[in-house]
Design a protein around this motif. Structure first.
Motif, mmCIF file in Angstrom:
data_model
loop_
_atom_site.group_PDB
_atom_site.id
_atom_site.type_symbol
_atom_site.label_atom_id
_atom_site.label_comp_id
_atom_site.label_asym_id
_atom_site.label_seq_id
_atom_site.Cartn_x
_atom_site.Cartn_y
_atom_site.Cartn_z
ATOM 1 N N MET A 1 9.207 -0.781 -3.133
ATOM 2 C CA MET A 1 7.964 -0.753 -3.908
ATOM 3 C C MET A 1 6.958 -1.733 -3.316
ATOM 4 S SD MET A 1 7.234 -1.694 -7.923
ATOM 5 C CE MET A 1 7.198 -3.469 -7.648
ATOM 6 N N SER A 2 5.722 -1.310 -3.121
ATOM 7 C CA SER A 2 4.692 -2.202 -2.618
ATOM 8 C C SER A 2 4.300 -3.209 -3.698
ATOM 9 C CB SER A 2 3.453 -1.398 -2.215
ATOM 10 O OG SER A 2 2.366 -2.265 -1.965
ATOM 11 N N MET A 180 -7.477 -5.137 -0.068
ATOM 12 C CA MET A 180 -6.337 -4.982 -0.975
ATOM 13 C C MET A 180 -6.335 -3.603 -1.625
ATOM 14 S SD MET A 180 -6.015 -8.697 -2.871
ATOM 15 C CE MET A 180 -4.731 -8.068 -3.969
ATOM 16 N N LEU A 181 -7.502 -3.150 -2.052
ATOM 17 C CA LEU A 181 -7.590 -1.821 -2.663
ATOM 18 C C LEU A 181 -7.252 -0.727 -1.653
ATOM 19 C CD1 LEU A 181 -10.765 -2.115 -4.923
ATOM 20 C CD2 LEU A 181 -8.423 -1.694 -5.678
ATOM 21 N N LEU A 182 -7.751 -0.859 -0.432
ATOM 22 C CA LEU A 182 -7.422 0.131 0.587
ATOM 23 C C LEU A 182 -5.914 0.216 0.799
ATOM 24 C CD1 LEU A 182 -10.055 -0.355 3.450
ATOM 25 C CD2 LEU A 182 -9.811 1.626 1.949
ATOM 26 N N ALA A 183 -5.274 -0.926 0.928
ATOM 27 C CA ALA A 183 -3.828 -0.938 1.154
ATOM 28 C C ALA A 183 -3.078 -0.361 -0.041
ATOM 29 C CB ALA A 183 -3.358 -2.359 1.445
ATOM 30 N N ALA A 184 -3.506 -0.713 -1.238
ATOM 31 C CA ALA A 184 -2.837 -0.216 -2.441
ATOM 32 C C ALA A 184 -2.952 1.292 -2.556
ATOM 33 C CB ALA A 184 -3.431 -0.887 -3.682
ATOM 34 N N LEU A 185 -4.130 1.833 -2.279
ATOM 35 C CA LEU A 185 -4.337 3.277 -2.401
ATOM 36 C C LEU A 185 -3.655 4.035 -1.266
ATOM 37 C CD1 LEU A 185 -8.045 3.335 -3.606
ATOM 38 C CD2 LEU A 185 -5.987 3.750 -4.959
ATOM 39 N N LEU A 186 -3.616 3.463 -0.076
ATOM 40 C CA LEU A 186 -2.872 4.088 1.010
ATOM 41 C C LEU A 186 -1.401 4.226 0.645
ATOM 42 C CD1 LEU A 186 -4.309 2.422 4.251
ATOM 43 C CD2 LEU A 186 -4.305 4.862 3.735
ATOM 44 N N ALA A 193 2.533 5.369 6.730
ATOM 45 C CA ALA A 193 2.472 5.244 8.194
ATOM 46 C C ALA A 193 1.151 4.617 8.632
ATOM 47 C CB ALA A 193 2.654 6.615 8.844
ATOM 48 N N ASP A 194 0.042 5.049 7.988
ATOM 49 C CA ASP A 194 -1.260 4.450 8.293
ATOM 50 C C ASP A 194 -1.282 2.974 7.940
ATOM 51 O OD1 ASP A 194 -2.345 6.791 9.278
ATOM 52 O OD2 ASP A 194 -3.210 7.387 7.353
ATOM 53 N N LEU A 195 -0.688 2.641 6.803
ATOM 54 C CA LEU A 195 -0.663 1.251 6.358
ATOM 55 C C LEU A 195 0.143 0.393 7.330
ATOM 56 C CD1 LEU A 195 -1.407 -0.863 4.296
ATOM 57 C CD2 LEU A 195 0.502 -0.091 2.867
ATOM 58 N N LYS A 196 1.255 0.917 7.792
ATOM 59 C CA LYS A 196 2.083 0.171 8.738
ATOM 60 C C LYS A 196 1.336 -0.055 10.051
ATOM 61 C CE LYS A 196 6.625 0.101 10.971
ATOM 62 N NZ LYS A 196 6.825 -1.304 10.562
ATOM 63 N N SER A 197 0.649 0.979 10.521
ATOM 64 C CA SER A 197 -0.123 0.839 11.765
ATOM 65 C C SER A 197 -1.235 -0.187 11.612
ATOM 66 C CB SER A 197 -0.719 2.194 12.173
ATOM 67 O OG SER A 197 0.294 3.124 12.473
ATOM 68 N N TRP A 198 -1.892 -0.152 10.471
ATOM 69 C CA TRP A 198 -2.971 -1.110 10.205
ATOM 70 C C TRP A 198 -2.416 -2.530 10.189
ATOM 71 C CZ3 TRP A 198 -5.751 -2.054 4.945
ATOM 72 C CH2 TRP A 198 -6.980 -2.688 5.168
#
Length: 257
Positions: A1-2, A180-186, A193-198
């Motif tokens: 869980m994130s 933070m919002l971008l990461a949470a929504l991703l 996968a996008d979050l991990k790359s970022w």
């Protein structure tokens, strides 16, 4: 869980609140207010450019939240988790010289962008801020507007509201909310996968100020879920405790499509 799951869960509700309700603290005990400190390195000479300093602050904010030390067995987990479940307040301070070197000993992450440096610290109770931090000034220093170059392909853009002037400290907190919002929504929408790359790239982002027309086109006036899934945009809506009116949208964050 994130660790950011609680933030994603309440995002749409927050955007739909009446403006006057966004800064309703109810019976909140001031002794229990938590915040993430962001320390901006602002030397007298040379001063950092405003845009890279904000980009460093934005990257450092999310880096602390998603660092392995904030995971369930890590030493930062409890403080970050409790903070994310409440209001994600941030307090920006400025430091130079020996004061900047001193805050490097506090738990957190420093990010450097084009020579500009910002350090986001592990959030905690404001009343328990260590002396090395609490003696730093919150306001009193401003940086002139600069002219950043083109946005690199594949980098999320944090668009500052062109109609809402903000000090560099206020803007640093707002772009920190945005990442933070971008990461949470991703995470919530299956973009792991996008979050991990970022994350692997160090959370690069571009801070820009659009024209008023571009801002109106970006603003997710429709349902926030639709704005995210259709346009890859998410809005930072401020509670209005400092500088701006309650309910003001300060930043539109746009994930690259």
């Amino acid at each position: 869980m994130s660790i950011l799951e609680p933030l994603a869960a309440r995002y749409a509700t927050w955007l739909r609140l009446p403006a006057e309700a966004t800064n309703d603290t109810g019976d909140e005990d001031p002794a229990l207010v938590r915040a993430m400190p962001i320390v901006l390195r602002v030397e007298r000479d040379p001063q950092p450019a405003r845009t890279p300093l904000l980009e460093a602050a934005a990257a450092a904010s999310i880096a602390v939240c998603l660092d392995e030390r904030a995971e369930p067995e890590g030493p930062w987990h409890e403080e970050v988790d409790v903070w994310v479940r409440g209001r994600i307040r941030k307090v920006s301070r400025r430091a130079r010289g020996a004061h900047w070197e001193a805050v490097q000993d506090l738990p957190g992450i420093t990010v450097t962008v084009d020579g500009a440096q910002a350090r986001a610290l592990v959030p905690g109770l404001v009343v328990e801020s260590p002396k090395v931090l609490s003696r730093l000034q919150i306001s009193g220093s401003e940086l002139p507007a600069d002219e950043p170059g083109p946005v690199e392909p594949g980098v999320p853009v944090l668009w500052l509201n062109p109609g809402v002037p903000m000090t560099v400290g206020k803007a640093a907190a707002q772009v920190g909310h945005a990442t933070m919002l971008l990461a949470a929504l991703l995470h919530a929408s299956g973009g792991g996968a996008d979050l991990k790359s970022w994350s692997t790239a160090g959370f690069p982002c571009a801070v820009r100020t659009p024209t008023p027309d571009r801002w109106r086109a970006l603003h997710p006036a429709e349902d926030p879920d639709t704005a995210w899934h259709t346009h890859g945009t998410t809005a930072v809506r401020d509670a209005g405790f400092t500088e701006v009116a309650p309910g003001t949208v300060t930043v539109i964050a746009q994930w690259p499509r």
